[in-house]
Structure formats: C-alpha cells, structure tokens
Write an enzyme that holds these catalytic residues in place. Structure first.
Site, PDB file in Angstrom:
ATOM      1  CD  GLU A   1     -12.200   1.378  12.638  1.00  0.00           C
ATOM      2  OE1 GLU A   1     -13.447   1.297  12.098  1.00  0.00           O
ATOM      3  OE2 GLU A   1     -11.142   1.686  11.988  1.00  0.00           O
TER       4      GLU A   1
ATOM      5  CD1 TRP B   1      -1.690  -1.817   2.731  1.00  0.00           C
ATOM      6  CD2 TRP B   1      -2.353  -2.060   0.577  1.00  0.00           C
ATOM      7  NE1 TRP B   1      -2.370  -3.009   2.421  1.00  0.00           N
ATOM      8  CE2 TRP B   1      -2.922  -3.208   1.362  1.00  0.00           C
ATOM      9  CE3 TRP B   1      -2.905  -1.936  -0.665  1.00  0.00           C
ATOM     10  CZ2 TRP B   1      -3.867  -3.963   0.942  1.00  0.00           C
ATOM     11  CZ3 TRP B   1      -3.540  -2.849  -1.273  1.00  0.00           C
ATOM     12  CH2 TRP B   1      -4.079  -3.944  -0.603  1.00  0.00           C
ATOM     13  CB  ILE B   2       4.459   1.759  -0.792  1.00  0.00           C
ATOM     14  CG1 ILE B   2       4.763   0.746   0.131  1.00  0.00           C
ATOM     15  CG2 ILE B   2       5.336   2.987  -0.913  1.00  0.00           C
ATOM     16  CD1 ILE B   2       4.562   1.262   1.639  1.00  0.00           C
TER      17      ILE B   2
ATOM     18  CD  GLU C   1      -0.491   9.811   5.875  1.00  0.00           C
ATOM     19  OE1 GLU C   1      -0.405  10.438   6.795  1.00  0.00           O
ATOM     20  OE2 GLU C   1      -0.236   9.990   4.853  1.00  0.00           O
TER      21      GLU C   1
END
Length: 388
Positions: free
Chosen positions: A367, A156-157, A363
């Site tokens: 939650e 997920w970069i 980021e």
C-alpha cells in the site's frame, strides 16, 4: 535499456548461485523449522564479500554496482530468504546509509567492520505504534551536552539479536514533527541497549527478528548521521535503496519456486505423460515465467538507475510492488503444481510461499509503494527515467 550482463556481473551471479546450492541448501529446511540463526552461512557470505558488496574498497567493501548486488540477492533468495534478508539489511540499509550520509569518521570506524562481516548491522525504524507512518516516532533522543539520551522501543528489527550496530531513527525535537527526527549510530554494547525475545514468524524463520529497548542510552553527538533534523529524510531515502534489495529477494523467491515447479512438472506423470505436457500446468508455468521476467526487468531498471545516479525512488517502489506480488502469486502456484507434495516441507515450495508474504510488508507495505508511486505521478513523473 541494456541488460546484457558483463563478465564481472556474470561471475558474481555464478558465485552466488554456487554458494546458495552448496552452502545454503543443505540444512535450510531444518534451520527454518528450528528458527536457528545461520551463523556459519553468514560467516561464509562475509568471506565471499556478500555483506559489503557496494561499499567502496576504501572502507573494506567490494565496490560493486547495484546490479551485481541484485544478481547475488536473487540467487541466494532462491534457496534461503533468511540469509538474503540478513544480507539485504546489512548492504542496502546499514552500509549504504553510512556511506551515503555518514561522516568520514563514521565511515572509517564502522564500514570496514560491517563490510567484512565482523559486525552485522540493523536498521531500527518501526515501533509498536508506528509502522507505515514513520513520522510518528515515539522513541526520543534528547540533547544533553555532547550526548543524546536515547529512550524508546523499536520492533520487527532484522538482525536484532546478532547485530553490533544499530541505525536508530528517533525524535529529538517533538515540537518540530518530522523535521525534528534524527538518525543515530548506536553500538549494542552500550549500557541501556536491551534485546527482546526472538519473534516466532510465519516465514524467514531463521533470520533473527527482535524488539529492541533503549533505556537512557548515551549516544555521542558525533554518532548522529547528518545535520540536526535530517533523520526522517535520511530514512526515506535509504529505504529507496532497501526496496531494491527486497524486490531482489522477492524476485529470487518467485524464481526459485518456478524452477522447482518446472522440474517437478517435468518429472511427475499423470494420465500417461509428464504433467508439464498438460495444458493446465503448462499455462501456469507460462504465466510464471512471463511475470517473473517482467519483475526481473523492473528490478534491473531500478538498480541501473541507482548506479547511474538518476532518480530511482519511483522505479524502486514499482519493482518492490510488482516483484512482491509476483512472489506471493507464483509461490502459491508452485505449491498447486506440486499438489500434495507441495504441502510438505521436503519439497521446499511451502517454505518459499511462507517467505514470500513478508516481501509485501517490510521496508514499506504494498500500500505504501502505491502511495509513493502515486505521489510521483501527481508531481508529473508518469514513468521512471529510461535510458538506452
């Protein structure tokens, strides 16, 4: 609190608005559909100074305050969230991380390239088996003389396919848990760095999100950020600033959807009058305007706390939590106000609705933001600092 913008901030806001409308809006639907990286648009953002806004002029940046950055992020996010996330990661995570905790040598070597857009940066924390629990770093960087040997996978970069520099969070002393984690500056041209396939995403589709593999990458010791074992604390602190960027993005998405919905409601007629004059629609718009303004105040507060050198961790989490929920809730309402037209790409709001969802996830999920806020409350901090 004083949220009256000064002349410089107003100028930044206007420049970002003009850039978004003239340079980003044309072609934004096609870039989303084809997942085409906005290379030309990113280059123009660099020319305007949007990629290193808060970096000191000593290192080629704009030397602006965080609030100016927030204003620019909001305007760009109203139109193109893919461009704004590229801008956010480069500013909030990579440039800020290096300037905050990097050595003077690291700042001089990398910040001028990043601030001017010659290079784009990535922040590599998440792993296939480690998302919200950042203490579980499977990627390892083990000391070997004057180098570390880096092995592992990050996923997920953002900017993964185009970035020239990665900040990589990795475990150097597994027996020490999160006290053994380090942060490293890794150039993507080094042997052993492999870029995986581009992810096919629900939203922010023009931004390039990739899995990155590191296979026996030799990282010089001088490319470690900070003291040995400080990487986890570094990552958590830098994410506080990153959350202001994503809160600004969420705010912009919500505000962009609201502006489109208002314009449509003023033009669309039903039962003999514009639908904005029907209470059912007017009340939706009233709720949108109120909650978007509340989100804006939370984001501005976090930015000003950061600019004043005060503790902004709780404020940043509150801003991101609320702004991302507002973005999700009111992009859905914008689609509803548009009716059937909201369900087609031509009217933009369906794209904004898809883009909004990620702001509740990356980021730090919503939650996690609640967890951060709760921890501050348990420590006795009932509210973020305030000033007048």
């Amino acid at each position: 609190m004083n949220y009256q913008l000064n002349d410089e901030q107003l100028a930044v806001q206007e420049a970002a608005r003009e850039f978004a409308q003239k340079e980003l809006l044309p072609g934004v639907i096609d870039r989303d559909r084809t997942m085409r990286y906005p290379a030309e648009q990113v280059a123009k953002m660099a020319e305007l100074g949007f990629l290193g806004m808060m970096v000191s002029p000593d290192y080629g940046g704009g030397g602006m305050d965080t609030l100016s950055y927030v204003l620019a992020m909001e305007e760009i996010s109203k139109v193109d969230s893919s461009c704004s996330v590229i801008m956010s990661v480069n500013n909030s995570l990579v440039c800020h991380g290096i300037e905050k905790k990097g050595s003077e040598e690291q700042k001089k070597k990398y910040l001028p390239r990043l601030a001017t857009g010659e290079w784009i940066g990535s922040f590599c924390l998440s792993e296939p088996g480690s998302g919200s629990d950042a203490t579980r770093q499977s990627t390892q960087a083990l000391r070997d003389g004057d180098h570390y040997i880096l092995n592992g996978t990050k996923n997920w970069i953002t900017n993964g396919g185009t970035s020239k520099l990665h900040i990589v969070i990795a475990q150097s002393a597994p027996d020490k848990g999160h006290h053994g984690i380090n942060a490293f500056l890794v150039e993507t041209s080094w042997p052993g760095v492999t870029i995986g396939a581009k992810e096919d995403k629900l939203g922010i589709r023009a931004s390039d999100t990739h899995t990155i593999m590191y296979n026996d990458v030799r990282v010089p010791v001088q490319n470690r950020i900070g003291e040995d074992g400080s990487g986890f604390a570094f990552a958590m602190k830098i994410l506080d600033g990153g959350r202001i960027g994503i809160a600004s993005q969420a705010l912009g998405i919500a505000a962009g959807a609201y502006e489109l919905a208002l314009r449509y409601a003023q033009e669309r007629e039903a039962f003999g009058k514009p639908i904005v004059q029907h209470q059912a629609i007017a009340f939706k718009l009233a709720n949108m305007a109120t909650e978007i303004d509340a989100a804006r105040l939370l984001v501005y507060r976090a930015a000003q706390l950061k600019d004043k050198g005060l503790d902004y961790s709780m404020a940043a989490s509150m801003a991101k939590l609320f702004a991302s929920d507002v973005a999700m809730r009111h992009t859905v309402e914008a689609v509803q106000i548009h009716g059937g037209y909201g369900y087609v790409k031509e009217y933009h709001v369906e794209r904004l609705m898809r883009d909004a969802k990620i702001t509740q996830i990356y980021e730090g999920t919503s939650e996690i933001q609640r967890l951060v806020i709760a921890r501050h409350i348990l420590k006795g901090q009932l509210y973020p600092p305030v000033f007048y």
